[in-house]
Design an enzyme around this catalytic site. Structure first.
Site, short mmCIF file in Angstrom:
data_model
loop_
_atom_site.label_atom_id
_atom_site.label_comp_id
_atom_site.label_asym_id
_atom_site.label_seq_id
_atom_site.Cartn_x
_atom_site.Cartn_y
_atom_site.Cartn_z
N ASP A 63 0.81 -1.22 0.00
CA ASP A 63 0.00 0.00 0.00
C ASP A 63 0.84 1.27 0.00
O ASP A 63 0.30 2.36 -0.09
CB ASP A 63 -0.93 -0.02 1.22
CG ASP A 63 -2.07 0.97 1.11
OD1 ASP A 63 -2.56 1.18 0.00
OD2 ASP A 63 -2.47 1.54 2.15
N SER B 189 -7.80 4.89 -0.09
CA SER B 189 -7.95 3.56 -0.68
C SER B 189 -9.40 3.10 -0.55
O SER B 189 -10.05 3.35 0.48
CB SER B 189 -7.03 2.55 0.02
OG SER B 189 -5.68 2.92 -0.13
N GLN C 130 -5.52 -2.55 -6.68
CA GLN C 130 -6.15 -1.62 -5.75
C GLN C 130 -6.87 -0.52 -6.52
O GLN C 130 -6.40 -0.05 -7.55
CB GLN C 130 -5.11 -0.99 -4.83
CG GLN C 130 -5.70 -0.07 -3.76
CD GLN C 130 -4.64 0.51 -2.85
OE1 GLN C 130 -3.88 1.38 -3.27
NE2 GLN C 130 -4.58 0.05 -1.61
#
Length: 291
Positions: free
Chosen positions: A210, A234, A284
């Site tokens: 991330d 996110s 993502q």
């Protein structure tokens, strides 16, 4: 072992407060919400503690629902969805202030033989020894950043891992739009030798995943976090773990952003071992608003 890594490993050592219920904490933070990679990593630790050690996580699918509050602990409730002969499924809900901030489903699998191939190849980039460490690359960016920006302190903090970019940083592309591109290649490793526990290496890969993935969306547009006109978060995160690997050895995180629109951006990543074996795949989507 550097202090930042010691603190991270301490954060991942969750407290068990009841059967299938765990509690985690966050570092003191006044710049941003709880880092999404931390929540995903802690949730995976919680799930893994309810699974026999001979079963290894092969995938996770997660949603970030609300921003995490770094001032209070996070409670992780694990649901034992299924325990089959070959696969085990767990669902984890992270809770703060009585509300879910994050959900994750994770699947674990026993080792068994099967068909094997790898069609993707590792990008050809300079080795990590030929590249400057991240702090050196950020010095100029910090020099250009406004003195009162809260991101100055955040970006200057010691990190638990060594990251070396083979492609431009978002802040470099902000200064020079000709550097904008929709791909990012980053070598990373945790500098201290870690225990052999396979789950720990997977958890740290989840934490690492991330750090830079959404940056690839910003890089395509010559934007960067920390500027007054950019905000985001996110939305969801998925990972597949293909083979054993060690994050205390160099791995290349190859990332690309195939699309962005409607205040959302998609990014994909692949983590390769130094020898070119595909170890992890990541996808993502994030909300990104530019005023």
């Amino acid at each position: 072992m550097n202090q930042a890594l010691k603190e991270l490993l301490d954060l991942l050592d969750l407290e068990q407060i009841e059967l299938d219920i765990f509690r985690g904490r966050s570092p003191a933070e006044d710049v941003q919400r709880v880092f999404g990679g931390q929540v995903a990593a802690q949730a995976l630790v919680a799930a893994g503690r309810t699974v026999p050690p001979e079963r290894h996580v092969h995938s996770l699918h997660a949603y970030f629902i609300r921003p995490g509050d770094p001032a209070v602990p996070i409670v992780y409730n694990v649901e034992r969805v299924r325990d089959g002969r070959s696969f085990t499924t767990r669902r984890v809900v992270a809770i703060q202030h009585g509300k879910a901030i994050f959900t994750m489903s994770a699947s674990f699998h026993i080792d068994e033989p099967g068909l094997a191939h790898q069609a993707t190849t590792m990008p050809e980039v300079p080795g990590p020894e030929e590249l400057a460490p991240f702090p050196e690359r950020m010095r100029q960016a910090l020099a250009d950043m406004p003195e009162d920006s809260p991101w100055r302190e955040l970006l200057a903090r010691p990190r638990p891992l060594d990251a070396r970019y083979a492609t431009p940083l978002t802040w470099e592309a902000l200064r020079d739009p000709s550097l904008s591109r929709s791909t990012t290649n980053v070598w990373f490793r945790y500098e201290s030798e870690l225990p052999d526990d396979p789950l720990l290496h997977v958890v740290l890969a989840a934490y690492t995943s991330d750090f830079t993935l959404v940056d690839t969306v910003l890089l395509a547009h010559g934007q960067a976090w920390g500027t007054p006109n950019v905000s985001g978060a996110s939305l969801d995160h998925a990972m597949w773990f293909h083979r054993p690997f060690r994050v205390d050895e160099w791995m290349l995180y190859a990332q690309e952003s195939p699309w962005s629109s409607s205040a959302r951006g998609l990014a994909k990543g692949e983590m390769f071992t130094r020898s070119g074996e595909l170890a992890v795949s990541v996808v993502q989507e994030a909300m990104i608003r530019v005023s």
